[in-house]
Design an enzyme around this catalytic site. Structure first.
Site, PDB file in Angstrom:
ATOM      1  N   PHE A 243       0.818  -1.227   0.000  1.00 24.43           N
ATOM      2  CA  PHE A 243       0.000   0.000   0.000  1.00 24.43           C
ATOM      3  C   PHE A 243       0.846   1.268   0.000  1.00 24.43           C
ATOM      4  O   PHE A 243       0.371   2.335   0.405  1.00 24.43           O
ATOM      5  CB  PHE A 243      -0.970   0.012   1.192  1.00 24.43           C
ATOM      6  CG  PHE A 243      -1.815  -1.232   1.321  1.00 24.43           C
ATOM      7  CD1 PHE A 243      -2.581  -1.662   0.248  1.00 24.43           C
ATOM      8  CD2 PHE A 243      -1.846  -1.966   2.493  1.00 24.43           C
ATOM      9  CE1 PHE A 243      -3.362  -2.810   0.343  1.00 24.43           C
ATOM     10  CE2 PHE A 243      -2.627  -3.117   2.590  1.00 24.43           C
ATOM     11  CZ  PHE A 243      -3.383  -3.531   1.517  1.00 24.43           C
ATOM     12  N   GLY A 469       0.411  -8.940  -3.861  1.00 27.63           N
ATOM     13  CA  GLY A 469      -0.905  -9.501  -3.582  1.00 27.63           C
ATOM     14  C   GLY A 469      -1.883  -9.126  -4.673  1.00 27.63           C
ATOM     15  O   GLY A 469      -3.079  -9.431  -4.608  1.00 27.63           O
ATOM     16  N   ILE A 616      -9.410  -4.731 -19.020  1.00 27.04           N
ATOM     17  CA  ILE A 616      -9.195  -5.436 -17.763  1.00 27.04           C
ATOM     18  C   ILE A 616      -8.463  -6.733 -18.086  1.00 27.04           C
ATOM     19  O   ILE A 616      -8.989  -7.609 -18.774  1.00 27.04           O
ATOM     20  CB  ILE A 616     -10.543  -5.683 -17.049  1.00 27.04           C
ATOM     21  CG1 ILE A 616     -11.214  -4.343 -16.706  1.00 27.04           C
ATOM     22  CG2 ILE A 616     -10.353  -6.528 -15.783  1.00 27.04           C
ATOM     23  CD1 ILE A 616     -10.380  -3.383 -15.862  1.00 27.04           C
ATOM     24  N   GLU A 692      -5.639   1.491  -7.242  1.00 26.28           N
ATOM     25  CA  GLU A 692      -5.861   2.667  -6.406  1.00 26.28           C
ATOM     26  C   GLU A 692      -7.211   3.310  -6.700  1.00 26.28           C
ATOM     27  O   GLU A 692      -7.849   3.868  -5.815  1.00 26.28           O
ATOM     28  CB  GLU A 692      -4.706   3.655  -6.598  1.00 26.28           C
ATOM     29  CG  GLU A 692      -3.400   3.054  -6.102  1.00 26.28           C
ATOM     30  CD  GLU A 692      -2.208   3.980  -6.185  1.00 26.28           C
ATOM     31  OE1 GLU A 692      -2.207   4.875  -7.048  1.00 26.28           O
ATOM     32  OE2 GLU A 692      -1.264   3.800  -5.395  1.00 26.28           O
TER      33      GLU A 692
END
Ligand code: MOS
Length: 732
Positions: A243, A469, A616, A692
């Site tokens: 993060f 991850g 995507i 994000e």
């Protein structure tokens, strides 16, 4: 390969593998515990020692002396390395506060020693015996106070923008809003702590660590140690979340390396959880002022966003006005950011730095403004959509379907059932719905990869890209499989190793698009090598079903590459398409909450995100990114706040008991929809980032839903029950 003209048709467009919902290829390793994280490079033959950090117990000052005699004599202790003994070190490029070395204390829990012992308990016990004599200095710890003397940072941080005449237009606008908002300091609070193992071999050191950015870490570690970068081998193949907390070199790596040098043994150091929060970086708090002026028809004529944040001297501002420069139309506009000096731990990037806290304010303001205008908040946003950069109208967006996200979301979520504030009640629950826009810029970083094709027909991709991850392993394998006409089980992916080509790394939601583009470029090289070897014209060659074909000739890849195999290596670099076109990602967040009329407790009941982020690459991994981000946004709205001790200068709630993040059980129902789109301006993959985007706007959607439920407008995060309870309707 340089990407400097919009993508045309290429092998990725086949979408035989790319774009498919393929479960992550490293999933088995992870769920069976075989994926080795930094602290887990156990090797029975190597006698590891354990390092335990000692942190400064003052926030600002100098260390006069350190007494390590008792620690050195404690059972099992092999070495004690102090910041005084190590002396002043050059700081790497990316950190504001130093990590270790010298007598200056810049913040609470800055590392000042590492104690190395035979086992963890011995190291920890001995660390408690280190005595320190400080000359403490006064520091600034309160943003509200410090903002009064905040300054305009260097132009490189782009503090100000202005177009038209904001003041005059705002002054004469029919409907206006002028409000203040605030967001607290937040912590990354990832599952895996910062951890490293260092092992020296002569002049060379191998560091197993938990890093989002292999090459940045390696360079900064070399600077700090004052050794040649080539002497450092850095590995970070599995990472339990980052993060932004693992973007830049951290103290665990430095302490492990110096501890290993002193103890002449491989040393492992994990930052203890209660140490992490003050030792590492955090998302800085902001105070924001937003002014919007509109005509009665709902068109914005003037918009201003100002933000104040703080950091260590010489630090960075939190770019909370970033989205306001691009999101809504309005001919007269200004933004400004000011930076206060604070002696708290270093403020730095956390997931969607800038936009995440910026939208927490802006999207409440938009909800308030819609209400003043008597407009539905979705209608108000649609009215003020822009297809060009509103500060530089000659720059169009590469692709922008924010309106599509809002409309599809409204329909899917059942937005039309939303009532007036405080109008819907079920027993003690006041029910409300809220919406907010998601917006995050799309960045690209150069990214390299090497792809080997061996005589068994196995393609192995090597790149120093990381998987925090997010699913990097899987989308990289999909890219290589598509480019080489191979099934997924013929592709192996090796990541997170400084011996591999330098990639974009994981940050700023640039990882997926950038790193797969690097793999694309390497695969183009490999395809050319295969074609050349066969004497095929590389322009009309087709890679399909494990074969390479040109006209009516077709050769199995295993045969084509021969006994030696073939290698393709390249780095994707980027031209000026990001200058000529604004590249951003868009979305709409819908949330339904219940607010307990008696206790003021807010609960999320259901959430929907609709995202427009180019192609995507894998709907499973992309969805997981957005679901996780939405969950983070719930924490940001309702509970996450580092409590500042403004006298002593540290974050008080420095563990996961006191710093409360949202979890699965907090949210009964989450949905994600991706718009079916491609963006040929972004890369040959035609993809953009989602990691994000999923966080941006969520917290404001919750704040707006709480307002719709309760009629109480809260502008200061987190929206804890004390901010609601005195203002709720009667229980009866
Ligand atoms: Mo992100 S805050 O660039 O990991």
């Amino acid at each position: 390969m340089k990407f400097d003209t919009p993508a045309t048709t290429n092998p990725i467009d086949q979408m035989k593998v790319v774009g498919k919902p393929i479960p992550r290829i490293d999933g088995d390793l992870k769920v069976t515990g075989r994926a080795k994280y930094a602290y887990e490079w156990h090797d029975a033959s190597t006698p590891y020692a354990y390092g335990y950090p000692v942190g400064a117990s003052i926030a600002r000052g100098r260390i006069r002396s350190m007494d390590i005699a008792a620690a050195e004599k404690a059972p099992g202790v092999l070495a004690v390395v102090t910041t005084l003994a190590v002396g002043e070190r050059k700081k790497g490029k990316f950190n504001t506060a130093k990590l270790f070395g010298g007598d200056e204390v810049q913040h609470y829990h800055q590392a000042i020693a590492v104690v190395v012992a035979e086992n963890f308990e011995q190291a920890r016990a001995a660390a408690a015996l280190v005595k320190v004599d400080y000359a403490e200095e006064k520091g600034a710890f309160d943003l509200k106070e410090a903002m009064k003397t905040a300054e305009k940072p260097a132009d490189s941080q782009q503090p100000d923008t202005s177009v038209g005449d904001f003041d005059a237009t705002f002054g004469s606008a029919a409907i206006t809003l002028d409000e203040a908002y605030s967001t607290p300091d937040q912590s990354h609070a990832m599952m895996e702590p910062n951890a490293s193992i260092a092992a020296w071999d002569g002049d060379n050191v191998t560091v197993w660590t938990s890093s989002q950015m292999i090459d940045w870490w390696r360079a900064d570690l070399a600077t700090t140690l004052d050794i040649d970068k080539e002497k450092i081998h850095l590995m970070s193949p599995f990472i339990g979340g980052g993060f932004g907390g693992k973007l830049f070199l951290r103290s665990d790596a430095v302490l492990a390396v110096l501890g290993a040098q002193a103890a002449k043994r491989p040393v492992k150091v994990a930052l203890p959880r209660p140490f992490m929060i003050n030792n590492t970086t955090h998302r800085p708090a902001t105070i924001q002022r937003i002014r919007i002026g509109a005509e009665r028809d709902g068109k914005i004529t003037a918009i201003a966003h100002e933000s104040w944040s703080g950091d260590q001297p010489g630090g960075q501002l939190e770019a909370a006005v970033a989205q306001t420069r691009l999101l809504y139309a309005g001919a007269n506009r200004m933004t400004a950011m000011r930076l206060a000096t604070l002696n708290l731990p270093e403020g730095n990037a956390m997931r969607a730095p800038g936009e995440a806290p910026g939208l927490m304010a802006l999207e409440i303001a938009m909800d308030e403004m819609a209400e003043k205008l008597g407009l539905d908040p979705i209608e108000f946003r649609i009215l003020n959509d822009t297809q060009v950069d509103p500060e530089k109208p000659e720059r169009p967006f590469s692709h922008r379907n924010l309106i599509g996200c809002l409309k599809l979301g409204a329909e899917t979520f059942g937005w039309s059932s939303r009532g007036k504030p405080g109008a819907r009640r079920e027993g003690n629950w006041l029910i409300g719905q809220g919406v907010a826009v998601a917006f995050r810029n799309n960045m690209m970083l150069p990214s390299g990869a090497r792809v080997r094709l061996d005589r068994q027909g196995i393609a192995t991709v090597e790149t120093d890209m990381t998987d925090i991850g997010t699913g990097s392993y899987t989308i990289i394998a999909q890219t290589a499989a598509e480019m080489l006409g191979l099934p997924m089980d013929r592709v192996a992916v090796q990541l997170g190793d400084s011996r591999f080509p330098v990639s974009a790394g994981s940050g700023g939601q640039f990882g997926a698009n950038s790193s797969t583009s690097g793999v694309y470029a390497a695969c183009v090289k490999l395809r050319e090598a295969v074609a050349a070897k066969l004497g095929f014209n590389s322009d009309d060659v087709v890679f399909e079903n494990g074969e390479v074909r040109s006209g009516n000739r077709s050769v199995p890849l295993t045969e084509a590459v021969g006994d030696e195999g073939l290698v393709g290596e390249d780095t994707m670099t980027w031209g000026d398409l990001t200058q000529t076109h604004q590249q951003s990602t868009f979305g709409a967040h819908f949330v339904e909450v219940g607010v307990d009329v008696a206790t003021g407790e807010s609960r999320v009941r259901r959430m929907l995100a609709v995202c427009a982020a180019g192609r995507i690459l894998n709907p499973i991994t992309a969805r997981s990114q957005v679901i996780g981000a939405m969950t983070m946004g719930v924490g940001g709205a309702l509970s996450e706040e580092l409590a500042v001790d403004t006298r002593r200068g540290f974050f008080v709630n420095h563990d996961l008991a006191g710093y409360e993040v949202a979890v699965h059980a907090d949210i009964p129902h989450q949905d994600v929809i991706f718009m079916d789109e491609t963006d040929p301006m972004s890369s040959p993959m035609k993809a953009k980032g989602v990691g994000e985007l999923g966080l941006c706007g969520v917290s404001a959607a919750i704040a707006n839903a709480i307002y719709n439920a309760s009629g109480v407008r809260v502008r200061h995060y987190p929206l804890t029950l004390d901010k609601l309870i005195g203002n709720l309707p009667d229980v009866a």
